[in-house]
Design an enzyme around this catalytic site. Structure first.
Site, short mmCIF file in Angstrom:
data_model
loop_
_atom_site.label_atom_id
_atom_site.label_comp_id
_atom_site.label_asym_id
_atom_site.label_seq_id
_atom_site.Cartn_x
_atom_site.Cartn_y
_atom_site.Cartn_z
N HIS A 159 18.86 20.09 41.71
CA HIS A 159 17.74 19.40 41.86
C HIS A 159 18.05 17.87 41.32
O HIS A 159 17.86 16.96 41.84
CB HIS A 159 16.58 19.81 41.39
N GLU A 160 18.58 17.87 40.01
CA GLU A 160 18.55 16.64 39.40
C GLU A 160 19.85 16.06 39.87
O GLU A 160 19.88 14.99 39.94
CB GLU A 160 18.87 17.06 37.85
N HIS A 190 18.56 13.65 42.37
CA HIS A 190 18.26 12.40 41.80
C HIS A 190 19.42 11.56 41.62
O HIS A 190 19.30 10.55 41.84
CB HIS A 190 17.26 12.82 40.40
N GLU A 233 11.93 12.19 44.79
CA GLU A 233 11.84 13.73 44.76
C GLU A 233 12.32 14.01 45.99
O GLU A 233 12.60 15.14 46.20
CB GLU A 233 10.15 14.14 44.40
CO CO Z 1 12.52 15.77 40.34
#
Ligand code: CO
Length: 494
Positions: free
Chosen positions: A258-259, A262, A288
């Site tokens: 997830h990170e 980003h 996101e």
């Molecule tokens: Co996030």
């Protein structure tokens, strides 16, 4: 335009310094006494940024730039963002900015303790103060007629409460119905394999291996551990992420992915924008959408696990050697109401957000009091997800956001899921073989698509322009519904 660019670039650099202080606080887990001195330092940098933004010089530069005609896309966006930053700050009194910064540094530590001890009461005074400060901020900024929309606009420029409510309200029953349908299936996945013991250090090591394969560039970033995973830019070429090795497995891995999503966005911004005011993702929702794309669409796909499962078996032979990949894939895609947002599956996740969205609206409108929160949280939770948190640590105290003063931020998470499904639909139209890539550990073609269409532009295009440019239409939640139906019906034998 050259003056404007240089002036605001220096502000970006001050923001990077502030980010470094914040990163250090989160990663090194400062104690209650350290943090008082640190919050003074952060308040000082914030004051400097504020002073530069509200200076006559900034106002003059913007005024002169506004007289220029015929600007290209980059200059137009630079002026737009400079003006937005200037307007946001000129309306805020210096004392308020400093008060918010100080309160958030202390509230965050208090929240951490309160969460640990399941003691909501100790958090009440600081949360009340935080919300009052945010209301005060919204009253001063007044970019929209209602306070909550003004706060939302800080994270999702252009979005309002009404626009989001019009998207969330109709999708709410579609989601609860969909969850019920999956729950009624006789072929539910068994996720007990995820509750076995997985050595935390091995998890962390494995997460590094995955980051490398996903093309996270360690020459311009690093990964550490923190209470709440996050991504932060300390420079255009210094994009750091954190993860945590909490249970259940593999939330450390999915958190890392997830990170990473980003970070890939920030790392992919074109050189021309480096250190400028445009050198960041265009909105939290679009940000996101990138993290969710890698975490869920790629990282929970069968193709991804076809490649990675043998490696996982090597790391954790005691748990996985005699466990088939297909069953593991079903286990990590088990849809079920649960208490913790960051561990929620991608279907019920939206319901966690809708709950927070509705509560925030009530808090800002003063229709909900802070002391009522635990009870209200639990009753709304039951209404949306059918279960009641056994304590506040698993309920209202779970998130860092409110203590930090981030009110209006939550809805962007679910918008991210919705943007994500629409972007990925377009990526597949252009390159239908993408999922085949993942089977052989090849993730660069998807990244290329995202860099070309989204990442490189940083904040040049606003979210609503970007989604139209890339997909040809406005945000349309049907793509998300179609995505979850196509994915989960087969997993559930429906
Ligand atoms: Co996030």
């Amino acid at each position: 335009m050259r003056e404007l660019k240089e002036y605001f670039t220096e502000n970006t650099r001050l923001n990077y310094i502030l980010a470094l202080l914040e990163w250090d606080q989160q990663v090194n887990m400062m104690n209650y006494k350290n943090v008082i001195g640190r919050s003074e330092q952060m308040a000082l940098i914030t004051k400097l940024i504020h002073k530069r933004l509200v200076s006559n010089e900034a106002g003059e530069i913007i005024k002169r730039a506004e007289k220029l005609g015929d600007l290209n896309d980059i200059d137009t966006a630079m002026l737009r963002e400079a003006k937005r930053a200037y307007d946001q700050e000129i309306k805020l009194p210096e004392e308020l900015v400093i008060e918010i910064q100080k309160t958030s540094a202390i509230a965050q530590q208090t929240w951490q303790k309160a969460r640990q001890k399941n003691d909501f009461k100790s958090f009440i005074p600081l949360l009340e103060k935080t919300i009052e400060l945010q209301r005060d901020k919204a009253r001063k900024l007044e970019t929209h007629s209602d306070l909550y929309s003004t706060l939302i606009d800080l994270y999702e420029p252009g979005a309002t409460y009404d626009w989001i409510a019009n998207i969330f309200n109709p999708i709410k029953p579609r989601l609860t119905d969909f969850v019920k349908k999956l729950e009624s299936s006789a072929e539910k996945p068994d996720d007990s394999i995820l509750n076995k013991e997985y050595d935390p250090d091995k998890q962390f090591k494995l997460s590094y291996e995955i980051l490398e394969k996903l093309n996270y560039d360690f020459k311009q970033g690093r990964q550490d551990r923190s209470t709440h995973p996050f991504t932060t830019s300390l420079g255009s070429l210094d994009v750091r992420i954190t993860t945590r090795t909490t249970e259940p497995f593999p939330s450390c891995i999915t958190g890392t992915i997830h990170e990473c999503g980003h970070a890939l966005y920030e790392m992919g911004i074109m050189k021309e924008l480096h250190d400028t005011i445009l050198c960041t993702g265009t909105s939290m929702g679009i940000h996101e959408s990138q993290s969710r794309l890698w975490e869920n669409v790629v990282g929970r796909s069968k193709e991804f696990w076809t490649y990675w499962y043998p490696t996982f078996q090597k790391y954790f032979p005691e748990n996985l050697n005699n466990y088939p990949m297909e069953e593991f894939h079903r286990a990590i895609n088990y849809v079920h109401p649960s208490f913790i947002r960051v561990e929620a599956d991608e279907v019920t996740y939206g319901l966690h957000i809708i709950l927070r969205f509705e509560i925030e609206k009530g808090l800002i409108d003063e229709k909900i009091q802070v002391k009522e929160l635990p009870e209200l949280w639990n009753s709304k939770f039951e209404e949306l997800l059918g279960i009641v948190p056994p304590n506040d640590t698993l309920g209202v105290l779970q998130d860092v956001h409110w203590g930090n003063g981030y009110i209006g931020y939550f809805p962007t998470y679910f918008l991210g899921n919705l943007y994500c499904a629409q972007f990925y639909n377009s990526a597949l139209k252009e390159n239908p073989k993408l999922p085949e890539d993942y089977k052989s550990g090849e993730f660069s073609n998807l990244l290329k698509y995202l860099r070309n269409n989204i990442h490189q532009y940083g904040s040049i295009y606003r979210a609503n322009d970007l989604i139209k440019r890339v997909t040809g239409e406005d945000l349309n939640p049907d793509y998300f519904m179609k995505y979850i139906e196509t994915k989960f019906y087969p997993i559930y034998g429906l």
